[in-house]
Design an enzyme around this catalytic site. Structure first.
Site, PDB file in Angstrom:
ATOM      1  N   CYS A  81       2.515   4.992   5.529  1.00 26.30           N
ATOM      2  CA  CYS A  81       1.947   4.178   6.599  1.00 26.30           C
ATOM      3  C   CYS A  81       0.609   4.797   7.011  1.00 26.30           C
ATOM      4  CB  CYS A  81       2.905   4.145   7.778  1.00 26.30           C
ATOM      5  SG  CYS A  81       2.227   3.234   9.153  1.00 26.30           S
ATOM      6  N   ASN A  83      -1.843   3.762   9.268  1.00 23.33           N
ATOM      7  CA  ASN A  83      -2.062   3.904  10.717  1.00 23.33           C
ATOM      8  C   ASN A  83      -1.101   4.924  11.292  1.00 23.33           C
ATOM      9  OD1 ASN A  83      -4.161   2.053  11.304  1.00 23.33           O
ATOM     10  ND2 ASN A  83      -2.726   0.394  10.925  1.00 23.33           N
ATOM     11  N   CYS A 229      -3.270  -2.406   9.668  1.00 26.45           N
ATOM     12  CA  CYS A 229      -2.474  -1.867   8.572  1.00 26.45           C
ATOM     13  C   CYS A 229      -3.366  -0.952   7.753  1.00 26.45           C
ATOM     14  CB  CYS A 229      -1.944  -3.008   7.720  1.00 26.45           C
ATOM     15  SG  CYS A 229      -0.988  -2.462   6.320  1.00 26.45           S
TER      16      CYS A 229
HETATM   17  C1  ZDR Z   1       1.058  -1.268   7.175  1.00 28.08           C
HETATM   18  C2  ZDR Z   1       1.341   0.056   7.755  1.00 28.08           C
HETATM   19  N1  ZDR Z   1       1.586  -0.075   9.168  1.00 28.08           N
HETATM   20  C3  ZDR Z   1       0.130   0.946   7.553  1.00 28.08           C
HETATM   21  O1  ZDR Z   1      -0.645   1.154   8.498  1.00 28.08           O
HETATM   22  O2  ZDR Z   1      -0.083   1.405   6.444  1.00 28.08           O
HETATM   23  C4  ZDR Z   1       2.493   0.630   7.001  1.00 28.08           C
HETATM   24  C5  ZDR Z   1       3.863   0.312   7.527  1.00 28.08           C
HETATM   25  C6  ZDR Z   1       4.833   0.145   6.395  1.00 28.08           C
HETATM   26  C7  ZDR Z   1       4.851  -1.257   5.918  1.00 28.08           C
HETATM   27  N2  ZDR Z   1       5.391  -2.146   6.911  1.00 28.08           N
HETATM   28  C8  ZDR Z   1       5.713  -1.286   4.669  1.00 28.08           C
HETATM   29  O3  ZDR Z   1       5.182  -0.922   3.605  1.00 28.08           O
HETATM   30  O4  ZDR Z   1       6.897  -1.653   4.698  1.00 28.08           O
END
Ligand code: ZDR
Length: 384
Positions: A81, A83, A229
């Site tokens: 992730c 962020n 994201c």
């Molecule tokens: C999109 C995300 N918040 C980021 O900043 O990279 C990552 C969260 C994970 C995402 N929802 C997933 O790959 O299941």
């Protein structure tokens, strides 16, 4: 014995996370006893604290400084992730009193990721190299002449040109003429579970303003529409560059604000620079967790995850019990207890038995106060 769960809430461009510090709690997967249901309760914006995900800071296993685990609001565990790792870096700096320049080698399910605190307070993250082969994303789309998986998919009965890239987690990237006109709720939800993405996928609609300035909207796997994201912005820049739409370096405007993304030619690594801010620290009321056997108040049961692994569900059989979460009223299977887990529990029990409820509340308050003071001091100019 009821648990006292202390957390800090951080956000990066409006993508918000609950941070739990388990670095000193021993190398057990379940130091916090989290279950998918608890994650859903914590993340619930009306019945819980509210967040897009929960992040655990844990002791390292493979030579890094620490290990990060992240859980989506639906309780599934993604590999990475962007962020979230910026928020983790800000949280570590605030907790430990670190100032720039400072970098952390963080172990994740997507490999070693390196966030660094910059002088301007932003976090620059070496996100590693993107994944561009179908099996590593994973996707059923075939690699095109552009050098990444591309193809026409039928989404809600309409053909859609889709590209795919991975940053440890999967991303579908859809260039469009007018990103504001996209029906994100319908198309994002449909593409997330499209059969071309066997582990489900994050979904990004992107409009190219100029080759170094893109604007995008995000549908996150396991969380729905979010304000930003990080991994998605990296994947979007990589895909747009390979499609001939963008430079290697660009500003990507997300609903929560801009990120700078730089796909370094020499190393092949993608660098992401952006903010992360503390929101508040708190202590969760034990009643939020109830007895663990009733349904969460509002969250719906999500579809079973594929690649994102689920946390341990409650009420496992005796053969598969996890001592740290199940044996709260006494050990059910002493011979199966890992010694580290038993020691950690003994330390916690000794601490709790030696403290009155007032002591515990004071302990939590002092720890929050010292972190808050540390953060305030950081922002004050040094007196020479
Ligand atoms: C999109 C995300 N918040 C980021 O900043 O990279 C990552 C969260 C994970 C995402 N929802 C997933 O790959 O299941």
């Amino acid at each position: 014995m009821q648990q006292v769960l202390q957390f800090s809430k951080y956000q990066g461009l409006g993508n918000d996370f609950l941070l739990l510090d388990g670095r000193s709690l021993g190398d057990s997967e379940d130091v916090f006893g989290l279950t998918p249901e608890w994650v859903r309760r914590l993340c619930d914006r009306r019945f819980g604290v509210g967040a897009d995900g929960v992040i655990l800071a844990l002791p390292p296993r493979e030579g890094g400084e620490l290990r990060m685990r992240i859980f989506n609001a639906d309780g599934t565990e993604p590999e990475m992730c962007g962020n979230g790792i910026r928020c983790l870096a800000r949280f570590l700096a605030d907790s430990d009193g670190d100032v720039a320049p400072r970098r952390w080698e963080v172990e994740t399910l997507a490999g070693r990721i390196v966030p660094a605190l910059a002088e301007d307070g932003r976090i620059r993250v070496d996100m590693g190299a993107p994944f561009l082969t179908p099996e590593t994303i994973p996707t059923g789309l075939a690699v095109g002449v552009e050098g990444l998986p591309v193809g026409m998919l039928e989404v809600l009965g309409e053909p859609m040109a889709v590209a795919a890239a991975g940053m440890g987690n999967p991303h579908a990237v859809v260039p469009v003429d007018d990103v504001a006109a996209i029906d994100l709720e319908s198309l994002g939800a449909a593409l997330e579970v499209h059969e071309a993405f066997p582990a489900r996928t994050n979904v990004h609609f992107v409009q190219v303003l100029t080759p170094d300035h893109l604007v995008m909207r995000v549908w996150e796997r396991g969380a729905g529409p979010t304000l930003a994201c990080g991994t998605g912005a990296c994947a979007t820049l990589v895909a747009c560059h390979l499609l001939g739409l963008a430079d290697r370096q660009a500003r990507l405007d997300l609903p929560g604000g801009p990120l700078e993304i730089d796909w370094d030619e020499a190393s092949g690594h993608v660098f992401m620079t952006g903010p992360a801010e503390a929101v508040f620290d708190g202590v969760v009321a034990p009643s939020l967790f109830g007895t663990g056997d009733e349904r969460p108040p509002a969250a719906e049961t999500p579809p079973p995850p594929t690649t994102p692994s689920a946390l341990v569900e409650t009420e496992p059989s005796l053969d598969s019990i996890d001592c740290a979460t199940v044996c709260v009223n006494g050990c059910l299977r002493p011979e199966a207890c890992a010694s580290a887990s038993a020691e950690a529990r003994a330390r916690v029990t000794a601490l709790l038995e030696g403290c009155s409820l007032d002591d515990l509340v004071a302990l939590a308050g002092e720890s929050l106060e010292s972190r808050t003071r540390g953060r305030l001091c950081r922002d004050e100019p040094a007196v020479s």
